[in-house]
Design a protein around this motif. Structure first.
Motif, PDB file in Angstrom:
ATOM      1  N   CYS A  70       0.846  -1.195   0.000  1.00  0.00           N
ATOM      2  CA  CYS A  70       0.000   0.000   0.000  1.00  0.00           C
ATOM      3  C   CYS A  70       0.877   1.239   0.000  1.00  0.00           C
ATOM      4  O   CYS A  70       1.916   1.262   0.660  1.00  0.00           O
ATOM      5  CB  CYS A  70      -0.904   0.010   1.231  1.00  0.00           C
ATOM      6  SG  CYS A  70      -2.136   1.334   1.166  1.00  0.00           S
ATOM      7  N   ALA A  72      -0.682   4.443   0.424  1.00  0.00           N
ATOM      8  CA  ALA A  72      -1.496   5.565   0.910  1.00  0.00           C
ATOM      9  C   ALA A  72      -0.772   6.344   2.013  1.00  0.00           C
ATOM     10  O   ALA A  72      -1.018   7.530   2.197  1.00  0.00           O
ATOM     11  CB  ALA A  72      -2.850   5.065   1.401  1.00  0.00           C
ATOM     12  N   GLY A  73       0.096   5.670   2.763  1.00  0.00           N
ATOM     13  CA  GLY A  73       0.939   6.375   3.731  1.00  0.00           C
ATOM     14  C   GLY A  73       0.219   6.929   4.946  1.00  0.00           C
ATOM     15  O   GLY A  73       0.610   7.974   5.471  1.00  0.00           O
ATOM     16  N   CYS A  74      -0.814   6.249   5.430  1.00  0.00           N
ATOM     17  CA  CYS A  74      -1.501   6.721   6.648  1.00  0.00           C
ATOM     18  C   CYS A  74      -0.527   6.669   7.832  1.00  0.00           C
ATOM     19  O   CYS A  74       0.169   5.664   8.037  1.00  0.00           O
ATOM     20  CB  CYS A  74      -2.717   5.854   6.946  1.00  0.00           C
ATOM     21  SG  CYS A  74      -3.858   5.746   5.562  1.00  0.00           S
ATOM     22  N   PHE A  76      -0.888   6.387  11.014  1.00  0.00           N
ATOM     23  CA  PHE A  76      -1.136   5.456  12.134  1.00  0.00           C
ATOM     24  C   PHE A  76      -0.867   4.011  11.738  1.00  0.00           C
ATOM     25  O   PHE A  76      -1.008   3.103  12.541  1.00  0.00           O
ATOM     26  CB  PHE A  76      -2.602   5.562  12.594  1.00  0.00           C
ATOM     27  CG  PHE A  76      -3.572   5.289  11.491  1.00  0.00           C
ATOM     28  CD1 PHE A  76      -3.882   3.991  11.132  1.00  0.00           C
ATOM     29  CD2 PHE A  76      -4.145   6.324  10.782  1.00  0.00           C
ATOM     30  CE1 PHE A  76      -4.741   3.731  10.074  1.00  0.00           C
ATOM     31  CE2 PHE A  76      -5.007   6.077   9.732  1.00  0.00           C
ATOM     32  CZ  PHE A  76      -5.303   4.773   9.371  1.00  0.00           C
ATOM     33  N   CYS A  77      -0.483   3.774  10.485  1.00  0.00           N
ATOM     34  CA  CYS A  77      -0.463   2.412   9.956  1.00  0.00           C
ATOM     35  C   CYS A  77       0.902   1.740  10.160  1.00  0.00           C
ATOM     36  O   CYS A  77       1.927   2.301   9.818  1.00  0.00           O
ATOM     37  CB  CYS A  77      -0.806   2.436   8.465  1.00  0.00           C
ATOM     38  SG  CYS A  77      -0.851   0.795   7.728  1.00  0.00           S
ATOM     39  N   PHE A  79       1.076  -1.576   9.151  1.00  0.00           N
ATOM     40  CA  PHE A  79       0.810  -2.775   8.365  1.00  0.00           C
ATOM     41  C   PHE A  79       1.364  -2.673   6.933  1.00  0.00           C
ATOM     42  O   PHE A  79       1.935  -3.624   6.401  1.00  0.00           O
ATOM     43  CB  PHE A  79      -0.724  -2.951   8.357  1.00  0.00           C
ATOM     44  CG  PHE A  79      -1.307  -3.853   7.329  1.00  0.00           C
ATOM     45  CD1 PHE A  79      -1.159  -5.229   7.424  1.00  0.00           C
ATOM     46  CD2 PHE A  79      -2.069  -3.332   6.283  1.00  0.00           C
ATOM     47  CE1 PHE A  79      -1.756  -6.067   6.477  1.00  0.00           C
ATOM     48  CE2 PHE A  79      -2.655  -4.163   5.338  1.00  0.00           C
ATOM     49  CZ  PHE A  79      -2.493  -5.532   5.435  1.00  0.00           C
ATOM     50  N   ALA A  80       1.223  -1.486   6.338  1.00  0.00           N
ATOM     51  CA  ALA A  80       1.547  -1.332   4.913  1.00  0.00           C
ATOM     52  C   ALA A  80       3.027  -1.580   4.640  1.00  0.00           C
ATOM     53  O   ALA A  80       3.893  -1.233   5.446  1.00  0.00           O
ATOM     54  CB  ALA A  80       1.173   0.074   4.456  1.00  0.00           C
ATOM     55  N   GLY A 117      -4.224  -3.789   1.700  1.00  0.00           N
ATOM     56  CA  GLY A 117      -3.752  -2.471   1.289  1.00  0.00           C
ATOM     57  C   GLY A 117      -4.241  -2.119  -0.103  1.00  0.00           C
ATOM     58  O   GLY A 117      -4.895  -2.920  -0.781  1.00  0.00           O
ATOM     59  N   HIS A 118      -3.909  -0.910  -0.530  1.00  0.00           N
ATOM     60  CA  HIS A 118      -4.268  -0.459  -1.880  1.00  0.00           C
ATOM     61  C   HIS A 118      -3.163  -0.931  -2.828  1.00  0.00           C
ATOM     62  O   HIS A 118      -2.298  -0.158  -3.229  1.00  0.00           O
ATOM     63  CB  HIS A 118      -4.391   1.066  -1.925  1.00  0.00           C
ATOM     64  CG  HIS A 118      -5.411   1.614  -0.972  1.00  0.00           C
ATOM     65  ND1 HIS A 118      -5.696   2.946  -0.874  1.00  0.00           N
ATOM     66  CD2 HIS A 118      -6.218   0.991  -0.075  1.00  0.00           C
ATOM     67  CE1 HIS A 118      -6.647   3.129   0.033  1.00  0.00           C
ATOM     68  NE2 HIS A 118      -6.964   1.954   0.538  1.00  0.00           N
ATOM     69  N   LYS A 198      -6.173   9.104   1.657  1.00  0.00           N
ATOM     70  CA  LYS A 198      -7.248   8.108   1.738  1.00  0.00           C
ATOM     71  C   LYS A 198      -8.579   8.766   1.395  1.00  0.00           C
ATOM     72  O   LYS A 198      -8.714   9.977   1.508  1.00  0.00           O
ATOM     73  CB  LYS A 198      -7.264   7.596   3.179  1.00  0.00           C
ATOM     74  CG  LYS A 198      -8.259   6.565   3.497  1.00  0.00           C
ATOM     75  CD  LYS A 198      -8.023   6.053   4.896  1.00  0.00           C
ATOM     76  CE  LYS A 198      -7.431   4.661   4.827  1.00  0.00           C
ATOM     77  NZ  LYS A 198      -7.080   4.133   6.114  1.00  0.00           N
TER      78      LYS A 198
HETATM   79  S1  SF4 Z   1      -3.006  -0.229   4.488  1.00  0.00           S
HETATM   80 FE1  SF4 Z   1      -4.801   1.067   4.907  1.00  0.00          FE
HETATM   81  S2  SF4 Z   1      -4.243   2.158   6.792  1.00  0.00           S
HETATM   82 FE2  SF4 Z   1      -2.320   1.314   5.935  1.00  0.00          FE
HETATM   83  S3  SF4 Z   1      -1.477   2.951   4.648  1.00  0.00           S
HETATM   84 FE3  SF4 Z   1      -2.762   1.673   3.325  1.00  0.00          FE
HETATM   85  S4  SF4 Z   1      -4.792   2.652   3.334  1.00  0.00           S
HETATM   86 FE4  SF4 Z   1      -3.633   3.488   5.072  1.00  0.00          FE
END
Ligand code: SF4
Length: 379
Positions: A70, A72-74, A76-77, A79-80, A117-118, A198
């Protein structure tokens, strides 16, 4: 019976609830900051019992994160993963692997829950439509609870489809339910600072509302415990309540506590048990048109979730499969395991004074020892 209310703001909440008046932003802030937990719990528990009586729900399910790629670079994440810079962390499951993983521990489950993820190489109709049809053919008793509104927005933009067309196509392939993630906090200030790439709040809500019109159910969440204010939390709940009025179809609200390991917001630390409990109760009282408030053991832990059953929650979510590997919260430091035996759910629910009820994504119920007929079992 005499009841003692030590916080005058909760007396106002009590009067409004008794009169059927929707609670305001200020009521929400008062509940999120009250020291009068006993009154808050009493009000939330009564609201829960008006909705679902003595029932507390759970689902036998499989949980899969099919990709963590992913961009998107949130903030709080945890996981990506960047497929070029973090190759050893990348998980990107071919569809055969997702299918096999879901069946690894048998077929006696009622829901497959998948989010990811995206991922430009996986989040497409070419990947998902055949896999969804395969699941529906092999496991007609299993409901597909797939994607978040953030993933659906990505997929719509990628295929240049409107939400209506995208969701009609996914419904046709068997989508039963949209997961509640990606909502984070709807405040524009929050999204600009924390997750600017996002889907925005208006489009998140629109996707769910369009889905409901196509007969796809959904859930909603809020990520709490970082930079948001109590006012923003209360406004988030009011926006969900309004969305449910415009286009009914949300089943459950799930408060998601922030987990701090391995992300840019780690200085905010863990939420406290009291914050968690106030969050469940406030959600129950403000979301008067949502049937269910979920205490998801993976997030707040089994012990807090059991207590939450007396603060408005009426659902403990899914068992997961014994070989499942949840990655979103495990990357962020949860100490919850991967799996809970449904007998443990029933024990905890009964100890809290409630009746455990097995369900699927759309809250059809089953005896706890229900098994699929042999015709449902793939060769
Ligand atoms: S996996 Fe979800 S929360 Fe994590 S960066 Fe990508 S869109 Fe954001």
């Amino acid at each position: 019976m005499t009841t003692f209310v030590t916080d005058p703001a909760l007396r106002i909440v009590e009067e409004k609830v008794a009169a059927g008046v929707a609670l305001s932003r200020d009521d929400g802030v008062a509940m999120l900051s009250t020291g009068d937990l006993h009154t808050l719990g009493r009000l939330a528990q009564a609201a829960k019992e008006r909705k679902s009586g003595k029932n507390v729900y759970y689902v036998l399910n499989r949980y899969i994160n099919s990709t963590n790629v992913c961009y998107a670079g949130c903030r709080f994440c945890s996981f990506a993963a960047d497929e070029f810079k973090e190759r050893d962390r990348v998980v990107r499951m071919p569809s055969d692997e997702v299918f096999a993983k879901a069946l690894e521990t048998g077929t006696n489950f009622n829901q497959i829950h998948i989010v990811g993820g995206h991922d430009p190489k996986q989040l497409s109709l070419d990947y998902w439509l055949p896999l969804m049809r395969r699941f529906k053919e092999a496991l007609p008793h299993v409901q597909l609870s797939l994607f978040t509104a953030a993933e659906l927005d990505y997929m719509a933009r990628r295929h240049r489809l409107g939400y209506d067309e995208l969701l009609a196509t996914l419904r046709g392939a068997g989508l039963d339910n949209i997961n509640g993630g990606g909502a984070e906090v709807f405040s524009e200030r929050f999204r600009k600072l924390v997750c600017p790439n996002k889907v925005d709040a208006a489009h998140w809500l629109e996707i769910h509302e369009v889905a409901h019109r196509h007969g796809i159910a959904s859930n909603a969440t809020m990520l709490y415990g970082t930079i948001e204010t109590f006012e923003e939390r209360a406004e988030h709940l009011i926006m969900l309540r309004e969305s449910q009025k415009r286009s009914p179809g949300y089943n459950a609200f799930i408060p998601l506590a922030f987990h701090p390991d391995g992300n840019e917001l780690s200085s905010h630390g863990w939420t406290s048990g009291l914050d968690d409990i106030r969050m469940f109760a406030t959600a129950r009282l403000m979301l008067d048109n949502f049937d269910h408030i979920k205490a998801y053991w993976m997030i707040q832990g089994l012990k807090v979730c059991q207590v939450a059953l007396q603060f408005g929650a009426d659902d403990m979510d899914g068992t997961h499969g014994s070989t499942d590997e949840e990655r979103i919260y495990h990357s962020a430091g949860t100490s919850s395991g991967q799996y809970v035996d449904d007998r443990e759910f029933r024990r905890l629910i009964e100890e809290a004074g409630y009746v455990p009820v097995r369900r699927n994504s759309t809250y059809e119920t089953f005896p706890h020892d229900w098994v699929p007929s042999s015709s449902a079992v793939p060769a």
